[in-house]
Design a protein around this motif. Structure first.
Motif, PDB file in Angstrom:
ATOM      1  N   ILE A 157       2.726   4.861  -0.281  1.00  0.00           N
ATOM      2  CA  ILE A 157       1.758   4.486   0.744  1.00  0.00           C
ATOM      3  C   ILE A 157       2.064   3.057   1.187  1.00  0.00           C
ATOM      4  CG2 ILE A 157      -0.671   4.075   1.277  1.00  0.00           C
ATOM      5  CD1 ILE A 157      -1.401   6.169  -0.792  1.00  0.00           C
ATOM      6  N   TRP A 158       2.316   2.897   2.471  1.00  0.00           N
ATOM      7  CA  TRP A 158       2.505   1.570   3.049  1.00  0.00           C
ATOM      8  C   TRP A 158       1.153   1.101   3.586  1.00  0.00           C
ATOM      9  CZ3 TRP A 158       7.589   2.140   6.419  1.00  0.00           C
ATOM     10  CH2 TRP A 158       8.679   2.325   5.555  1.00  0.00           C
ATOM     11  N   ASP A 159       0.815  -0.140   3.299  1.00  0.00           N
ATOM     12  CA  ASP A 159      -0.485  -0.680   3.691  1.00  0.00           C
ATOM     13  C   ASP A 159      -0.280  -2.106   4.187  1.00  0.00           C
ATOM     14  OD1 ASP A 159      -3.079  -1.669   3.880  1.00  0.00           O
ATOM     15  OD2 ASP A 159      -3.784  -0.553   2.139  1.00  0.00           O
ATOM     16  N   ASP A 160      -0.630  -2.357   5.460  1.00  0.00           N
ATOM     17  CA  ASP A 160      -0.474  -3.710   6.010  1.00  0.00           C
ATOM     18  C   ASP A 160      -1.803  -4.462   6.044  1.00  0.00           C
ATOM     19  OD1 ASP A 160      -1.849  -2.515   8.057  1.00  0.00           O
ATOM     20  OD2 ASP A 160      -0.334  -2.884   9.611  1.00  0.00           O
ATOM     21  N   GLY A 161      -2.805  -3.910   5.336  1.00  0.00           N
ATOM     22  CA  GLY A 161      -4.116  -4.539   5.329  1.00  0.00           C
ATOM     23  C   GLY A 161      -5.066  -3.944   6.345  1.00  0.00           C
ATOM     24  N   ILE A 162      -4.518  -3.277   7.360  1.00  0.00           N
ATOM     25  CA  ILE A 162      -5.338  -2.623   8.388  1.00  0.00           C
ATOM     26  C   ILE A 162      -4.998  -1.144   8.480  1.00  0.00           C
ATOM     27  CG2 ILE A 162      -5.931  -2.556  10.842  1.00  0.00           C
ATOM     28  CD1 ILE A 162      -5.222  -5.510  10.996  1.00  0.00           C
ATOM     29  N   ASN A 163      -3.709  -0.866   8.484  1.00  0.00           N
ATOM     30  CA  ASN A 163      -3.226   0.500   8.648  1.00  0.00           C
ATOM     31  C   ASN A 163      -2.530   0.982   7.374  1.00  0.00           C
ATOM     32  OD1 ASN A 163      -3.627   0.638  11.738  1.00  0.00           O
ATOM     33  ND2 ASN A 163      -2.347  -1.185  11.462  1.00  0.00           N
ATOM     34  N   GLN A 164      -2.555   2.273   7.187  1.00  0.00           N
ATOM     35  CA  GLN A 164      -1.853   2.886   6.061  1.00  0.00           C
ATOM     36  C   GLN A 164      -0.969   4.019   6.564  1.00  0.00           C
ATOM     37  OE1 GLN A 164      -4.872   4.100   3.208  1.00  0.00           O
ATOM     38  NE2 GLN A 164      -4.658   2.170   2.087  1.00  0.00           N
ATOM     39  N   LEU A 165       0.161   4.197   5.893  1.00  0.00           N
ATOM     40  CA  LEU A 165       1.092   5.257   6.255  1.00  0.00           C
ATOM     41  C   LEU A 165       1.697   5.824   4.978  1.00  0.00           C
ATOM     42  CD1 LEU A 165       2.548   6.621   8.745  1.00  0.00           C
ATOM     43  CD2 LEU A 165       4.458   5.072   8.235  1.00  0.00           C
ATOM     44  N   ILE A 166       1.666   7.150   4.844  1.00  0.00           N
ATOM     45  CA  ILE A 166       2.334   7.805   3.718  1.00  0.00           C
ATOM     46  C   ILE A 166       3.770   8.115   4.146  1.00  0.00           C
ATOM     47  CG2 ILE A 166       2.331   9.765   2.147  1.00  0.00           C
ATOM     48  CD1 ILE A 166      -0.652  10.060   2.651  1.00  0.00           C
ATOM     49  N   VAL A 167       4.705   7.607   3.386  1.00  0.00           N
ATOM     50  CA  VAL A 167       6.130   7.789   3.689  1.00  0.00           C
ATOM     51  C   VAL A 167       6.755   8.601   2.563  1.00  0.00           C
ATOM     52  CG1 VAL A 167       8.311   6.605   4.203  1.00  0.00           C
ATOM     53  CG2 VAL A 167       6.138   5.551   4.860  1.00  0.00           C
ATOM     54  N   HIS A 168       7.647   9.516   2.920  1.00  0.00           N
ATOM     55  CA  HIS A 168       8.258  10.402   1.933  1.00  0.00           C
ATOM     56  C   HIS A 168       9.771  10.154   1.835  1.00  0.00           C
ATOM     57  CE1 HIS A 168       4.522  12.702   1.593  1.00  0.00           C
ATOM     58  NE2 HIS A 168       4.480  12.753   2.922  1.00  0.00           N
ATOM     59  N   PRO A 169      10.200   9.130   1.077  1.00  0.00           N
ATOM     60  CA  PRO A 169      11.635   8.877   0.915  1.00  0.00           C
ATOM     61  C   PRO A 169      12.381  10.058   0.298  1.00  0.00           C
ATOM     62  CG  PRO A 169      10.333   7.030   0.109  1.00  0.00           C
ATOM     63  CD  PRO A 169       9.376   8.150   0.349  1.00  0.00           C
ATOM     64  N   GLY A 170      11.688  10.835  -0.527  1.00  0.00           N
ATOM     65  CA  GLY A 170      12.344  11.955  -1.197  1.00  0.00           C
ATOM     66  C   GLY A 170      12.584  13.153  -0.306  1.00  0.00           C
ATOM     67  N   ARG A 171      12.148  13.077   0.956  1.00  0.00           N
ATOM     68  CA  ARG A 171      12.328  14.200   1.878  1.00  0.00           C
ATOM     69  C   ARG A 171      13.117  13.801   3.117  1.00  0.00           C
ATOM     70  NH1 ARG A 171       6.196  15.735   2.407  1.00  0.00           N
ATOM     71  NH2 ARG A 171       6.944  16.521   4.423  1.00  0.00           N
ATOM     72  N   LEU A 172      13.832  12.678   3.048  1.00  0.00           N
ATOM     73  CA  LEU A 172      14.643  12.241   4.177  1.00  0.00           C
ATOM     74  C   LEU A 172      15.718  13.278   4.507  1.00  0.00           C
ATOM     75  CD1 LEU A 172      13.229   9.518   3.653  1.00  0.00           C
ATOM     76  CD2 LEU A 172      15.421   8.398   4.047  1.00  0.00           C
ATOM     77  N   LYS A 173      16.033  13.391   5.782  1.00  0.00           N
ATOM     78  CA  LYS A 173      17.106  14.269   6.234  1.00  0.00           C
ATOM     79  C   LYS A 173      18.120  13.461   7.041  1.00  0.00           C
ATOM     80  CE  LYS A 173      14.192  18.429   6.510  1.00  0.00           C
ATOM     81  NZ  LYS A 173      13.681  19.506   7.407  1.00  0.00           N
ATOM     82  N   ALA A 174      19.325  14.001   7.180  1.00  0.00           N
ATOM     83  CA  ALA A 174      20.368  13.318   7.955  1.00  0.00           C
ATOM     84  C   ALA A 174      21.064  14.311   8.872  1.00  0.00           C
ATOM     85  CB  ALA A 174      21.378  12.651   7.028  1.00  0.00           C
ATOM     86  N   THR A 175      21.462  13.824  10.023  1.00  0.00           N
ATOM     87  CA  THR A 175      22.262  14.600  10.969  1.00  0.00           C
ATOM     88  C   THR A 175      23.444  13.736  11.383  1.00  0.00           C
ATOM     89  OG1 THR A 175      20.278  15.712  11.816  1.00  0.00           O
ATOM     90  CG2 THR A 175      22.257  15.823  13.166  1.00  0.00           C
ATOM     91  N   VAL A 176      24.656  14.276  11.260  1.00  0.00           N
ATOM     92  CA  VAL A 176      25.861  13.509  11.568  1.00  0.00           C
ATOM     93  C   VAL A 176      26.612  14.181  12.713  1.00  0.00           C
ATOM     94  CG1 VAL A 176      27.986  12.502  10.672  1.00  0.00           C
ATOM     95  CG2 VAL A 176      26.020  12.818   9.144  1.00  0.00           C
ATOM     96  N   THR A 177      26.874  13.416  13.776  1.00  0.00           N
ATOM     97  CA  THR A 177      27.657  13.894  14.903  1.00  0.00           C
ATOM     98  C   THR A 177      28.744  12.869  15.208  1.00  0.00           C
ATOM     99  OG1 THR A 177      26.072  12.903  16.451  1.00  0.00           O
ATOM    100  CG2 THR A 177      25.745  15.218  15.889  1.00  0.00           C
ATOM    101  N   GLU A 178      29.478  13.062  16.285  1.00  0.00           N
ATOM    102  CA  GLU A 178      30.601  12.175  16.603  1.00  0.00           C
ATOM    103  C   GLU A 178      30.112  10.745  16.849  1.00  0.00           C
ATOM    104  OE1 GLU A 178      34.618  11.280  17.119  1.00  0.00           O
ATOM    105  OE2 GLU A 178      33.689  13.149  16.464  1.00  0.00           O
ATOM    106  N   GLY A 179      30.476   9.829  15.935  1.00  0.00           N
ATOM    107  CA  GLY A 179      30.113   8.428  16.092  1.00  0.00           C
ATOM    108  C   GLY A 179      28.657   8.108  15.873  1.00  0.00           C
TER     109      GLY A 179
END
Length: 288
Positions: A157-179
């Motif tokens: 959970i990211w918290d800047d004192g006003i807003n909160q955001l749940i982030v899921h590093p364990g579910r990151l995805k990647a797409t690789v194309t030319e360059g």
């Protein structure tokens, strides 16, 4: 010492490469406006060739036939080895999981494919091995790196004192194309579920850019999340990608002073990401 000759006619323009970023899904009108502005500013950069700044040694290069005969690693072999290493029992939380995985992967590759990795010290500035991985294996390494950067947590959970955001590093995805490589980060906030897309323009087989990367000033996706959390999301994606490249390069060999090899360049083609390695050039060479 001399400059490497270049042929701009065979190199894709920076503006044309940036223009392909607007094909991403879920771009808001403001995202499209920013891309157009960046493209306009890039028109002058198209006249500038980064390779003109690459200084190369006048020392004769090795015989081309010798380079061709040297065995090289294949993406499927590296990727399969990564899968095997990640299948090992879970690592203790207090250890650098990415470094342990990279060390295990390169050790196995050295045993299974003799001659593909440096057997002895690499001279300062000399090139080491190239480490290609497919998209799926790269995504798994990026997830390990992102979890490392999140204190070992797959969801935070990211918290800047006003807003909160749940982030899921364990579910990151990647797409690789030319360059290009795009990292998708799943997030949640107040009933919102979204995937924030962070695209990077990197080198390709036709155009080497070393470690130079370009991205937008905000991720694509939900406009409010991008406005509030854009910088941290870009930092997470960029940091994880750089961590993967650095740990893989460091585990691939050593230089004459027993220091780990470093990243020489990053290239991407459709479905494959390659880390080029080299021995670090000591700063004292330039201070004489």
């Amino acid at each position: 010492m001399g400059r490497r000759p270049t042929n701009n006619r065979n190199l894709p323009s920076l503006g044309r490469r940036l223009s392909e970023l607007n094909r991403l899904e879920n771009l808001s009108p403001s995202d499209l406006e920013r891309i157009e502005r960046i493209m306009r500013e890039a028109e002058n950069l198209d006249r500038f060739n980064i390779e003109d700044l690459i200084i190369v040694s006048d020392r004769p290069t090795p015989d081309a036939r010798e380079d061709e005969s040297k065995p090289t690693l294949r993406a499927r072999d590296v990727s399969r080895t990564i899968e095997d290493a990640l299948a090992e029992p879970q690592l203790p939380a207090e250890r650098d999981a990415l470094k342990v995985v990279a060390g295990s992967v390169l050790e196995r590759l050295r045993e299974k494919f003799p001659g593909t990795l440096p057997d002895g010290p690499v001279k300062p500035g000399d090139k080491g091995a190239e480490l290609p991985v497919n998209t799926e294996a790269l995504a798994k390494l990026i997830r390990v790196a992102a979890i490392n950067r999140s204190e070992g947590q797959s969801s935070v959970i990211w918290d800047d004192g006003i807003n909160q955001l749940i982030v899921h590093p364990g579910r990151l995805k990647a797409t690789v194309t030319e360059g290009r490589i795009r990292i998708d980060i799943p997030v949640e906030a107040d009933g919102l579920r979204a995937s924030m897309q962070v695209p990077f323009s990197v080198g390709s087989d036709k155009r080497k850019t070393g470690l130079v990367m370009a991205t937008l000033d905000r991720p694509a996706g939900n406009a409010m999340v991008a406005r509030i959390w854009g910088d941290p999301l870009i930092a997470l994606a960029h940091g994880a990608l750089v961590d993967v490249a650095g740990k893989m390069a460091g585990a691939s060999g050593r230089d004459a002073e027993n220091k780990e090899l470093v990243v020489r360049g990053l290239t991407a083609r459709r479905g494959q990401f390659t880390v080029e390695t080299q021995a670090e050039i000591p700063l004292r060479r330039f201070l004489r």
